[in-house]
Design a protein around this motif. Sequence first.
Motif, PDB file in Angstrom:
ATOM      1  N   LEU A  25       0.785  -2.998  -4.314  1.00 58.95           N
ATOM      2  CA  LEU A  25       1.432  -3.666  -3.151  1.00 58.95           C
ATOM      3  C   LEU A  25       0.911  -3.138  -1.684  1.00 58.95           C
ATOM      4  O   LEU A  25       1.163  -1.964  -1.069  1.00 58.95           O
ATOM      5  N   ASP A  26       0.663  -4.106  -0.904  1.00 57.85           N
ATOM      6  CA  ASP A  26       0.196  -3.747   0.447  1.00 57.85           C
ATOM      7  C   ASP A  26       1.568  -3.970   1.156  1.00 57.85           C
ATOM      8  O   ASP A  26       2.472  -4.521   0.610  1.00 57.85           O
ATOM      9  N   LEU A  80      -0.365   0.572  -1.586  1.00 60.49           N
ATOM     10  CA  LEU A  80      -1.487   0.742  -0.763  1.00 60.49           C
ATOM     11  C   LEU A  80      -1.227   0.171   0.566  1.00 60.49           C
ATOM     12  O   LEU A  80      -1.041  -0.965   0.920  1.00 60.49           O
ATOM     13  N   THR A  81      -1.471   0.979   1.612  1.00 64.22           N
ATOM     14  CA  THR A  81      -1.282   0.652   2.867  1.00 64.22           C
ATOM     15  C   THR A  81      -1.904   1.623   4.175  1.00 64.22           C
ATOM     16  O   THR A  81      -2.139   2.666   3.716  1.00 64.22           O
ATOM     17  N   ALA A  82      -1.941   1.135   5.264  1.00 66.84           N
ATOM     18  CA  ALA A  82      -2.518   1.857   6.326  1.00 66.84           C
ATOM     19  C   ALA A  82      -1.540   2.530   6.983  1.00 66.84           C
ATOM     20  O   ALA A  82      -1.762   3.373   7.808  1.00 66.84           O
ATOM     21  N   ARG A  83      -0.199   2.291   6.827  1.00 69.83           N
ATOM     22  CA  ARG A  83       1.008   3.006   7.344  1.00 69.83           C
ATOM     23  C   ARG A  83       1.050   4.368   6.620  1.00 69.83           C
ATOM     24  O   ARG A  83       1.722   4.492   5.497  1.00 69.83           O
ATOM     25  N   GLY A  84       0.350   5.324   7.108  1.00 67.02           N
ATOM     26  CA  GLY A  84       0.257   6.762   6.442  1.00 67.02           C
ATOM     27  C   GLY A  84       1.217   7.760   6.936  1.00 67.02           C
ATOM     28  O   GLY A  84       0.970   8.805   6.326  1.00 67.02           O
ATOM     29  N   TYR A 108       2.175   6.387  -3.717  1.00 63.73           N
ATOM     30  CA  TYR A 108       1.845   6.034  -2.309  1.00 63.73           C
ATOM     31  C   TYR A 108       0.494   6.315  -2.346  1.00 63.73           C
ATOM     32  O   TYR A 108       0.172   7.473  -2.173  1.00 63.73           O
ATOM     33  N   LEU A 109      -0.363   5.345  -1.887  1.00 65.57           N
ATOM     34  CA  LEU A 109      -1.590   5.766  -1.510  1.00 65.57           C
ATOM     35  C   LEU A 109      -2.259   5.216  -0.199  1.00 65.57           C
ATOM     36  O   LEU A 109      -2.398   3.799  -0.150  1.00 65.57           O
ATOM     37  N   PRO A 110      -2.397   6.056   0.879  1.00 65.60           N
ATOM     38  CA  PRO A 110      -2.679   5.521   2.071  1.00 65.60           C
ATOM     39  C   PRO A 110      -4.246   5.056   2.170  1.00 65.60           C
ATOM     40  O   PRO A 110      -5.142   5.609   1.551  1.00 65.60           O
ATOM     41  N   LYS A 111      -4.503   3.859   3.066  1.00 64.09           N
ATOM     42  CA  LYS A 111      -5.824   3.596   3.370  1.00 64.09           C
ATOM     43  C   LYS A 111      -6.427   4.249   4.191  1.00 64.09           C
ATOM     44  O   LYS A 111      -5.798   4.760   5.162  1.00 64.09           O
ATOM     45  N   PRO A 112      -7.758   4.593   4.317  1.00 66.46           N
ATOM     46  CA  PRO A 112      -8.844   4.258   3.322  1.00 66.46           C
ATOM     47  C   PRO A 112      -8.568   5.133   2.047  1.00 66.46           C
ATOM     48  O   PRO A 112      -8.213   6.275   2.518  1.00 66.46           O
TER      49      PRO A 112
END
Length: 226
Positions: free
Chosen positions: A50-51, A78-82, A98-102
Amino acid sequence: MKLLLIEDDTALHTALSRSLSRLGWQVEVCVDGRAALARWRASRPDVVLLDLTLPGRDGLAVLAQARDEGFNTPVLILTARGTVGDRVQGLNAGADDYLPKPFDLDELEARVRALYRRHPENPEQAGTGPRDAHVLRYDPQSQAIYHAGQVLDLSSRELAMLRSLLARAGQAVTKERLFELVFPGQAEVQFEAIEVVAYRLRKKLQGTGATLTTLRGLGYLLKLAA
């Protein structure tokens, strides 16, 4: 394994779909937050990716409603909000990881496999032994909760409470939140009525391996058998 990828970035979801499909996994893509719950309900995935930044509806809102409706599918955000605050907010909303991008594809694969292995309803965990006899399972299509393959005989209010607690098993849920879910829009109902529903539900959970615990000042906690 069946995955639901809720991600609006075309380049990313195309690349992920291609890479994950090579592993032999079935990947379904949803690009709109407004359609996410309907797709989730229809596809019945093993894991949801989920983004958070989605058109139409924010990913956190999608996740919170899914958990309130009893969807207990493992969710990897999966998100750029890290930031730490973003991670805490996502986990509190009901995310499992929770896995931050990239991110690295190998790490994504490992995290998905770990979520799949831990989830009690996947084929690697399923069986006919004693452990399986204690599994409570919510079916979004029938909107019923099953124990050992049999539908639990619950009133609509008991079902609403158990569905909410099951989505957050092992976590405290406040009485205020449960009251909103069990008695939606019923301002004439006394707040103490939630205790009556909890009492009746506790009796019906006897023999299932699940226990409903009252936490003073916090709310209720559903514990499932190990």
